[in-house]
Motif scaffolding. Structure first.
Motif, PDB file in Angstrom:
ATOM      1  N   ASN A  70       1.433  -0.418 -10.214  1.00  0.00           N
ATOM      2  CA  ASN A  70       1.105  -1.692  -9.564  1.00  0.00           C
ATOM      3  C   ASN A  70       1.068  -1.617  -8.033  1.00  0.00           C
ATOM      4  O   ASN A  70       1.087  -2.642  -7.352  1.00  0.00           O
ATOM      5  CB  ASN A  70       2.086  -2.792 -10.000  1.00  0.00           C
ATOM      6  CG  ASN A  70       2.050  -3.037 -11.503  1.00  0.00           C
ATOM      7  OD1 ASN A  70       0.976  -2.988 -12.113  1.00  0.00           O
ATOM      8  ND2 ASN A  70       3.209  -3.259 -12.105  1.00  0.00           N
ATOM      9  N   GLN A  71       1.049  -0.399  -7.507  1.00  0.00           N
ATOM     10  CA  GLN A  71       0.894  -0.233  -6.063  1.00  0.00           C
ATOM     11  C   GLN A  71      -0.463   0.411  -5.788  1.00  0.00           C
ATOM     12  O   GLN A  71      -0.844   1.379  -6.441  1.00  0.00           O
ATOM     13  CB  GLN A  71       2.003   0.650  -5.494  1.00  0.00           C
ATOM     14  CG  GLN A  71       3.401   0.053  -5.613  1.00  0.00           C
ATOM     15  CD  GLN A  71       4.421   0.893  -4.884  1.00  0.00           C
ATOM     16  OE1 GLN A  71       4.254   1.200  -3.707  1.00  0.00           O
ATOM     17  NE2 GLN A  71       5.499   1.267  -5.563  1.00  0.00           N
ATOM     18  N   GLU A  72      -1.170  -0.112  -4.809  1.00  0.00           N
ATOM     19  CA  GLU A  72      -2.477   0.437  -4.463  1.00  0.00           C
ATOM     20  C   GLU A  72      -2.331   1.643  -3.547  1.00  0.00           C
ATOM     21  O   GLU A  72      -1.516   1.638  -2.621  1.00  0.00           O
ATOM     22  CB  GLU A  72      -3.338  -0.625  -3.783  1.00  0.00           C
ATOM     23  CG  GLU A  72      -3.801  -1.726  -4.716  1.00  0.00           C
ATOM     24  CD  GLU A  72      -4.789  -2.663  -4.044  1.00  0.00           C
ATOM     25  OE1 GLU A  72      -5.851  -2.936  -4.637  1.00  0.00           O
ATOM     26  OE2 GLU A  72      -4.497  -3.128  -2.929  1.00  0.00           O
TER      27      GLU A  72
ATOM     28  N   ILE B 245      -7.579   2.048  -3.600  1.00  0.00           N
ATOM     29  CA  ILE B 245      -8.426   1.038  -2.967  1.00  0.00           C
ATOM     30  C   ILE B 245      -9.860   1.558  -2.848  1.00  0.00           C
ATOM     31  O   ILE B 245     -10.128   2.747  -3.014  1.00  0.00           O
ATOM     32  CB  ILE B 245      -7.889   0.621  -1.577  1.00  0.00           C
ATOM     33  CG1 ILE B 245      -7.957   1.802  -0.591  1.00  0.00           C
ATOM     34  CG2 ILE B 245      -6.488   0.067  -1.689  1.00  0.00           C
ATOM     35  CD1 ILE B 245      -7.665   1.400   0.847  1.00  0.00           C
ATOM     36  N   GLU B 246     -10.779   0.677  -2.518  1.00  0.00           N
ATOM     37  CA  GLU B 246     -12.196   1.033  -2.532  1.00  0.00           C
ATOM     38  C   GLU B 246     -12.542   2.144  -1.538  1.00  0.00           C
ATOM     39  O   GLU B 246     -13.292   3.057  -1.862  1.00  0.00           O
ATOM     40  CB  GLU B 246     -13.042  -0.205  -2.230  1.00  0.00           C
ATOM     41  CG  GLU B 246     -14.530   0.052  -2.400  1.00  0.00           C
ATOM     42  CD  GLU B 246     -15.353  -1.214  -2.272  1.00  0.00           C
ATOM     43  OE1 GLU B 246     -16.587  -1.093  -2.127  1.00  0.00           O
ATOM     44  OE2 GLU B 246     -14.772  -2.318  -2.317  1.00  0.00           O
TER      45      GLU B 246
ATOM     46  N   MET C 196       0.830  -1.196   0.000  1.00  0.00           N
ATOM     47  CA  MET C 196       0.000   0.000   0.000  1.00  0.00           C
ATOM     48  C   MET C 196       0.870   1.254   0.000  1.00  0.00           C
ATOM     49  O   MET C 196       1.917   1.281   0.642  1.00  0.00           O
ATOM     50  CB  MET C 196      -0.905   0.014   1.228  1.00  0.00           C
ATOM     51  CG  MET C 196      -1.894  -1.140   1.276  1.00  0.00           C
ATOM     52  SD  MET C 196      -3.231  -0.948   0.072  1.00  0.00           S
ATOM     53  CE  MET C 196      -4.301  -2.292   0.571  1.00  0.00           C
TER      54      MET C 196
ATOM     55  N   TYR D  25      -3.977   6.379 -10.906  1.00  0.00           N
ATOM     56  CA  TYR D  25      -3.441   5.489  -9.875  1.00  0.00           C
ATOM     57  C   TYR D  25      -4.474   4.435  -9.483  1.00  0.00           C
ATOM     58  O   TYR D  25      -5.676   4.628  -9.671  1.00  0.00           O
ATOM     59  CB  TYR D  25      -3.034   6.299  -8.630  1.00  0.00           C
ATOM     60  CG  TYR D  25      -1.965   7.326  -8.916  1.00  0.00           C
ATOM     61  CD1 TYR D  25      -0.615   7.048  -8.713  1.00  0.00           C
ATOM     62  CD2 TYR D  25      -2.303   8.588  -9.423  1.00  0.00           C
ATOM     63  CE1 TYR D  25       0.370   7.990  -8.983  1.00  0.00           C
ATOM     64  CE2 TYR D  25      -1.326   9.533  -9.705  1.00  0.00           C
ATOM     65  CZ  TYR D  25       0.000   9.232  -9.487  1.00  0.00           C
ATOM     66  OH  TYR D  25       0.978  10.161  -9.765  1.00  0.00           O
ATOM     67  N   GLN D  26      -3.980   3.351  -8.915  1.00  0.00           N
ATOM     68  CA  GLN D  26      -4.870   2.289  -8.433  1.00  0.00           C
ATOM     69  C   GLN D  26      -5.241   2.601  -6.979  1.00  0.00           C
ATOM     70  O   GLN D  26      -4.435   2.418  -6.077  1.00  0.00           O
ATOM     71  CB  GLN D  26      -4.168   0.923  -8.502  1.00  0.00           C
ATOM     72  CG  GLN D  26      -3.805   0.476  -9.905  1.00  0.00           C
ATOM     73  CD  GLN D  26      -3.120  -0.882  -9.913  1.00  0.00           C
ATOM     74  OE1 GLN D  26      -3.524  -1.793  -9.203  1.00  0.00           O
ATOM     75  NE2 GLN D  26      -2.067  -1.010 -10.712  1.00  0.00           N
TER      76      GLN D  26
ATOM     77  N   GLU E  96      -3.641   3.726  -0.641  1.00  0.00           N
ATOM     78  CA  GLU E  96      -4.482   3.508   0.535  1.00  0.00           C
ATOM     79  C   GLU E  96      -4.900   4.822   1.198  1.00  0.00           C
ATOM     80  O   GLU E  96      -5.957   4.904   1.818  1.00  0.00           O
ATOM     81  CB  GLU E  96      -3.711   2.648   1.551  1.00  0.00           C
ATOM     82  CG  GLU E  96      -4.473   2.314   2.803  1.00  0.00           C
ATOM     83  CD  GLU E  96      -3.639   1.508   3.789  1.00  0.00           C
ATOM     84  OE1 GLU E  96      -4.239   0.762   4.594  1.00  0.00           O
ATOM     85  OE2 GLU E  96      -2.393   1.637   3.768  1.00  0.00           O
TER      86      GLU E  96
END
Length: 380
Positions: A49-51, A84-85, A1, A81-82, A53
């Motif tokens: 490829n990093q979430e 999180i929910e 994260m 960016y990736q 947070e």
């Protein structure tokens, strides 16, 4: 994260003690917001490829942004960016910006955590620090914010000259009565080139009293403990499930990028920081140039940073991690260098909770002196 920090370098007025990068002129605000969006795009590969947070709007005074500007920046993050929910998204805010209408409108955005710069509930303290808000605004904003936000942290400053222990006690009790679940509290310090440093030098402001600050700190630790707060970092006190996820990631050595002028970034092996100049920052970003300085961290640098951040937290410094990541030489060094502080009951070696490893951490007696102790454990 990973996390993203966004620096908003604008303030209504300059607090006498502050040495952060900011401008009291809003002339370049629109250009700077666009530059922040552009920097987010330019740097999207850094956290590939990093979430994500946590997202943190710091400053400066991020509450000077409109909701539309906040949403623009959040959309840029979501696009590149990736995320999180349910990320922790914090906005630093000054009480004078948090009218009821503004709080209601903010509660309808993705901002789910407010960091409010109260500093003191007393008018004379706020005036002595040249804060933009007054005591009434400090209380009013919390009264309203608690109706719309559960996750709120406030800043309080202790060690203010002429602040009695009773007055400091009243500050804390007011915070508790509002049902605040997190407090960040710092001793008033004199940074070079600030107005406060000039005032003290000229004799127009009382010098800082370290004994008074220590008395206030010990009372802070005691009173927050009675209210169920966990003293999880030197300056941070949170009830269970209300620790700052963003700041905790800093202290645990996770990667993050800092967007905006003067913002810092960390990638475990490198540290970088952007130029602390709004005009230069905007001009470079418009040319697709990152206006940053990059430092590659040596083993010694990484060890020193781990010691500094680890000792400030309840998680301490893992002796097993020291040996595994830095080698036996570093383990022997820290054990030898820390012995005198163990003998003085300022440090202790304890079994880590739920683990087999041992950790080096400060005692209650050593917590206030942690920065000085940590520097003595650095590998030079």
């Amino acid at each position: 994260m990973s996390g993203i920090y966004i620096h908003i370098p604008f303030c209504k007025q300059a607090c006498f003690y502050c040495d952060f990068h900011f401008s009291t002129s809003m002339k370049k605000k629109e250009e700077l917001i666009q530059a922040l969006v552009k920097e987010l795009e330019i740097r999207k590969e850094e956290l590939l490829n990093q979430e994500i947070e946590t997202i943190y709007f710091g400053g400066g005074t991020p509450s000077l942004l409109s909701n539309e500007e906040i949403e623009l920046l959040l959309k840029a993050i979501q696009k590149h960016y990736q995320v999180i929910e349910n990320p922790e998204i914090t906005l630093e805010a000054n009480p004078d910006d948090l009218t009821e209408d503004r709080i209601v409108s903010l509660s309808k955005t993705a901002i789910n955590r407010l960091s409010i710069g109260i500093q003191s509930f007393f008018e004379e303290d706020l005036q002595s620090m040249n804060r933009a808000h007054n005591a009434n605004e400090a209380e009013k904003c919390l009264e309203i914010a608690r109706q719309y936000y559960d996750n709120i942290t406030i800043d309080l400053i202790y060690g203010i000259p002429n602040m009695s222990l009773e007055k400091w006690h009243q500050n804390l009790q007011k915070a508790f009565r509002f049902g605040i679940n997190h407090i960040s509290s710092y001793a008033l310090t004199v940074e070079p080139k600030t107005a406060l440093a000039t005032f003290i030098k000229k004799g127009s402001y009382p010098p800082i009293d370290e004994d008074l600050a220590l008395e206030h700190f010990n009372h802070l630790v005691s009173e927050t403990g009675k209210q169920g707060f966990v003293h999880y970092e030197t300056s941070n006190f949170g009830k269970p499930n209300y620790f700052s996820k963003h700041n905790t990631s800093y202290w645990k050595g996770k990667s993050y990028i800092g967007i905006g002028p003067s913002a810092h970034s960390f990638s475990k092996t490198q540290r970088s920081w952007n130029v602390a100049n709004n005009t230069k920052y905007i001009q470079d970003i418009q040319k697709h140039i990152l206006p940053s300085t990059v430092e590659t961290l040596s083993t010694k640098d990484r060890y020193n940073e781990y010691v500094m951040t680890g000792l400030r937290t309840i998680w301490g410094v893992s002796l097993q991690k020291i040996e595994q990541e830095f080698g036996e030489v570093y383990l022997k060094y820290i054990l030898k260098a820390s012995q005198k502080y163990i003998d003085q009951e300022l440090l202790e070696v304890k079994q880590a909770a739920m683990e087999t490893t041992e950790i080096l951490k400060t005692t209650l007696k050593g917590a206030f002196l942690v920065d000085g102790i940590a520097s003595e454990l650095f590998m030079i």
